[in-house]
Design a protein around this motif. Structure first.
Motif, PDB file in Angstrom:
ATOM      1  N   ALA A   1       0.829  -1.201   0.000  1.00 31.27           N
ATOM      2  CA  ALA A   1       0.000   0.000   0.000  1.00 31.27           C
ATOM      3  C   ALA A   1       0.867   1.256   0.000  1.00 31.27           C
ATOM      4  O   ALA A   1       0.571   2.232  -0.702  1.00 31.27           O
ATOM      5  N   ARG A   2       1.954   1.224   0.788  1.00 36.06           N
ATOM      6  CA  ARG A   2       2.841   2.383   0.840  1.00 36.06           C
ATOM      7  C   ARG A   2       3.474   2.659  -0.516  1.00 36.06           C
ATOM      8  O   ARG A   2       3.516   3.806  -0.985  1.00 36.06           O
ATOM      9  N   TRP A   3       3.970   1.599  -1.148  1.00 41.71           N
ATOM     10  CA  TRP A   3       4.650   1.796  -2.424  1.00 41.71           C
ATOM     11  C   TRP A   3       3.678   2.096  -3.551  1.00 41.71           C
ATOM     12  O   TRP A   3       4.026   2.775  -4.523  1.00 41.71           O
ATOM     13  N   LEU A   4       2.437   1.639  -3.427  1.00 41.07           N
ATOM     14  CA  LEU A   4       1.419   2.013  -4.400  1.00 41.07           C
ATOM     15  C   LEU A   4       1.129   3.507  -4.297  1.00 41.07           C
ATOM     16  O   LEU A   4       0.945   4.198  -5.314  1.00 41.07           O
ATOM     17  N   ALA A   5       1.112   4.016  -3.059  1.00 41.55           N
ATOM     18  CA  ALA A   5       0.913   5.452  -2.867  1.00 41.55           C
ATOM     19  C   ALA A   5       2.066   6.241  -3.477  1.00 41.55           C
ATOM     20  O   ALA A   5       1.862   7.265  -4.139  1.00 41.55           O
TER      21      ALA A   5
END
Length: 399
Positions: A12-16
């Motif tokens: 989720a962090r890297w998608l953001a």
């Protein structure tokens, strides 16, 4: 917490991070949009090519003002809300440009584009520490800023390619639709990013701590930062004085047709992407010699274009040079320790340079010749190389 939960949180962090990078790509591509479409837009809206160049000057000037103003006035607002609002504004601006019935409406749309560019770029550059763990901040920041660098070299060829088949208005529509898609993606992937609360107005946010500390010592106005800002103005204004008018140059001087123009700009873009990543790896160790090299490549290619009938080769050399400028200057600005305000000043200088370059280039095109504008770009690149070369080692490292 289970391994599955940790893995999902990491994704989720890297998608953001990836979404923000796509956002920076979209805003900078929108800013560059008129470059490859200048001749067509000027003809359709009944203005000279020099006057049409104001479509680059206007958003550049507005972005230069909006970056520091929004950084100062919105400290307490959620960054997620701000980024969503700025991306929505970009979508409106691009669609308004697509359906502009005359030049004043187009110019008004480009002003809205400038507001979005200045704010989004300034906020996005500092989001790495808020989206990923401390050990991954450098990588996240590089990915976010890569959107700026890649857009600078790929946006114009992509827009030119679209317009060669479906017209310049379709290129604006495509960017408006892309901005709407990014709006939905950012809304889905970005977590809340609260601004500074009233209760803690005197305390820095985690990612702003270095900036606040620097402000106390006026580090964000220090010698190293001043050098980077001067180099930004020289290099970027010189580039855009020439590059804003590259399409009419290819058509009038090199006698290139639509297919050759599209091919030339695509080759330029591909070379620019290569230059971006090569320069990024090199500049991480020492940005000073990298910028000198890049400026020399830009000077040689722009000076040679009117003299040598090898436009494709010269554009590849130009792309290699300018493609690395954005990432090199950004790495230098990070070494200068300016924090969020330093980044806002850099964004401001970059966009002022776009405006100054495209405006000055337009006056040269209308008052002298289309070939003369290439020599203006070459001269400023030479000055940039000299300034970078004579700057002290301490300024290179920010120590």
């Amino acid at each position: 917490m289970t391994m599955t939960d940790v893995s999902a949180a990491t994704r989720a962090r890297w998608l953001a991070v990836s979404s923000v990078a796509m956002g920076t790509f979209t805003i900078v591509t929108s800013e560059m949009l008129p470059v490859g479409l200048l001749t067509s837009i000027a003809a359709a809206l009944g203005v000279s090519e020099g006057t049409a160049g104001l479509m680059m000057s206007a958003p550049g000037l507005v972005a230069a003002v909006s970056a520091p103003v929004l950084a100062i006035t919105t400290r307490r607002l959620d960054r997620r809300v701000l980024l969503l609002g700025l991306m929505a504004l970009l979508a409106v601006a691009n669609l308004a440009g697509a359906f502009a019935p005359n030049y004043p409406v187009m110019l008004a749309a480009r002003v809205l584009t400038g507001v979005s560019i200045g704010g989004f770029w300034a906020f996005a550059a500092g989001l790495g520490p808020r989206l990923v763990p401390e050990g991954s901040v450098g990588r996240a920041t590089s990915i976010i800023l890569a959107g700026v660098s890649v857009a600078s070299v790929l946006g114009v060829p992509a827009a030119t390619f679209i317009s060669s088949f479906a017209g310049w208005r379709t290129a604006f529509i495509a960017m408006g639709v892309l901005a709407l898609v990014l709006l939905a993606l950012l809304a889905t992937t970005l977590p809340p990013l609260p601004g500074e609360s009233r209760a803690r107005a005197s305390e820095p946010l985690p990612h702003e701590a270095p900036a606040r500390a620097s402000q106390g010592e006026l580090t964000w106005l220090s010698g190293p930062l001043k050098v980077v800002l001067v180099l930004t103005v020289l290099t970027v204004s010189g580039h855009f004085a020439a590059y804003t008018y590259v399409r009419p140059f290819l058509e009038q001087v090199s006698h290139a047709g639509p297919v050759l123009v599209s091919t030339a700009l695509l080759l330029y873009g591909a070379a620019g992407v290569a230059g971006n990543f090569v320069a990024g790896a090199w500049a991480a160790r020492n940005p000073k010699p990298v910028l000198v090299t890049l400026a020399v490549l830009m000077a040689l290619s722009t000076a040679a274009l009117p003299l040598i009938d090898l436009p494709l080769i010269m554009l590849v050399v130009w792309g290699l040079g300018y493609g690395g400028v954005g990432v090199t200057l950004q790495l230098w600005i990070m070494r200068s320790g300016g924090g969020e305000m330093g980044t806002a000043l850099y964004v401001s200088a970059f966009n002022v340079s776009i405006a100054l370059g495209s405006f000055a280039g337009g006056r040269v095109v209308d008052g002298v010749s289309i070939s003369a504008v290439m020599w203006v770009g070459a001269a400023l690149a030479v000055v940039s190389a000299i300034v970078a070369g004579v700057s002290g080692r301490s300024r290179t490292t920010g120590s």
